[in-house]
Design a protein around this motif. Sequence first.
Motif, PDB file in Angstrom:
ATOM      1  N   TYR A 166      12.029  -1.716   8.924  1.00  0.00           N
ATOM      2  CA  TYR A 166      10.827  -1.573   8.104  1.00  0.00           C
ATOM      3  C   TYR A 166      11.213  -1.150   6.691  1.00  0.00           C
ATOM      4  N   ASP A 167      10.260  -1.357   5.765  1.00  0.00           N
ATOM      5  CA  ASP A 167      10.608  -1.125   4.363  1.00  0.00           C
ATOM      6  C   ASP A 167      10.795   0.347   4.033  1.00  0.00           C
ATOM      7  N   ASP A 168      10.450   1.245   4.962  1.00  0.00           N
ATOM      8  CA  ASP A 168      10.697   2.669   4.712  1.00  0.00           C
ATOM      9  C   ASP A 168      12.011   3.134   5.334  1.00  0.00           C
ATOM     10  N   GLY A 169      12.796   2.175   5.851  1.00  0.00           N
ATOM     11  CA  GLY A 169      14.085   2.502   6.438  1.00  0.00           C
ATOM     12  C   GLY A 169      14.062   2.699   7.935  1.00  0.00           C
ATOM     13  N   GLN A 197       3.082   6.381  16.398  1.00  0.00           N
ATOM     14  CA  GLN A 197       3.389   5.097  15.761  1.00  0.00           C
ATOM     15  C   GLN A 197       3.426   3.950  16.773  1.00  0.00           C
ATOM     16  N   GLN A 242       8.231  -3.312  -5.671  1.00  0.00           N
ATOM     17  CA  GLN A 242       7.292  -2.686  -4.765  1.00  0.00           C
ATOM     18  C   GLN A 242       7.617  -1.217  -4.595  1.00  0.00           C
ATOM     19  N   ALA A 244       8.007   2.493  -3.010  1.00  0.00           N
ATOM     20  CA  ALA A 244       8.333   2.942  -1.662  1.00  0.00           C
ATOM     21  C   ALA A 244       7.098   3.496  -0.996  1.00  0.00           C
ATOM     22  N   LEU A 245       6.949   3.240   0.295  1.00  0.00           N
ATOM     23  CA  LEU A 245       5.801   3.706   1.050  1.00  0.00           C
ATOM     24  C   LEU A 245       6.257   4.746   2.060  1.00  0.00           C
ATOM     25  N   THR A 246       5.348   5.609   2.422  1.00  0.00           N
ATOM     26  CA  THR A 246       5.669   6.577   3.465  1.00  0.00           C
ATOM     27  C   THR A 246       5.624   5.893   4.807  1.00  0.00           C
ATOM     28  N   ALA A 247       6.170   6.561   5.790  1.00  0.00           N
ATOM     29  CA  ALA A 247       6.315   5.922   7.099  1.00  0.00           C
ATOM     30  C   ALA A 247       4.973   5.597   7.741  1.00  0.00           C
ATOM     31  N   ARG A 248       4.005   6.496   7.678  1.00  0.00           N
ATOM     32  CA  ARG A 248       2.770   6.263   8.424  1.00  0.00           C
ATOM     33  C   ARG A 248       1.920   5.160   7.825  1.00  0.00           C
ATOM     34  N   ALA A 250       2.980   2.642   6.083  1.00  0.00           N
ATOM     35  CA  ALA A 250       3.691   1.369   6.206  1.00  0.00           C
ATOM     36  C   ALA A 250       3.588   0.808   7.607  1.00  0.00           C
TER      37      ALA A 250
END
Length: 265
Positions: A166-169, A197, A242, A244-248, A250
């Motif tokens: 995912y884009d948050d790693g 999640q 883009q 960075a987004l937080t995990a939740r 994203a």
Amino acid sequence: MPSSRTDLPSFAAALGDRLPGTWTSEYHRHAAYEDQFPLAEQVWDLAHVDWAVSEFVLQHDAVLIGPDEQRLYVIDRPLHRDQFLVAPLEPDDDQVKSHHFVGVSEPNGIAVPADPVRAAMRVARRLLPRYQRALIAVFDNALSQPEPPHRPAPPQVSQVVTLTWYDDGALGVPYASVPEEARMPLYAHGFQYHPHQAAFLLPAAYGDTGRALRIQAVAQQLAAHGIGVNLRHFPAAPAAAQPALTARPAIGPAVPSPTSSALHR
């Protein structure tokens, strides 16, 4: 390269007369530089003969044709007017293909003196034995494996686990998409279930190497049970700028959390 010598055709013929078996000589004069390529590309050599044919304009050459499909390539030795180069040529056989040479050492050519008697002794002693061994190995390969050993396509599987970066790693897979038989192997190799999640996630604390080893182990174990494994990115092509987004945020919209839904109800 200096102008070509005039004694190459007579030397090649005299050399062939003194080699074991019956040999015939063919002499070729090159009207243009490109004329040397058809034979030069067949030279079975990775040493100084290959260097000579790739670095110098050869105004002529000769080929000795002998028993058991042996062919010897004879040229002037660049920068050494008292010597010639003699190299084996690859077999001219439609049944021999490039994969038949795999694992066979190049027999390579040698430098010989301009004296045909001494040259023939050197060719017979040093070049022909390894040339004959290489030819036998290639022809054996052609008989045992006429077609290239192409890798077969993998068998079709009815179940697949798609691991996602995912884009948050985060690295994992939504719980709902995991076949029941794959859940225990994921857990056994470090994937942790996150209820909020709704996904199995592999902790970043393992590091890149640790996660790669666990992915490999999971893939091997699932493959043994007929379950395929894919690895993809989400989103497939993120924009460079883009944020960075937080995990939740994203993950949440892509895989709704059963717990959150229950609370809203």
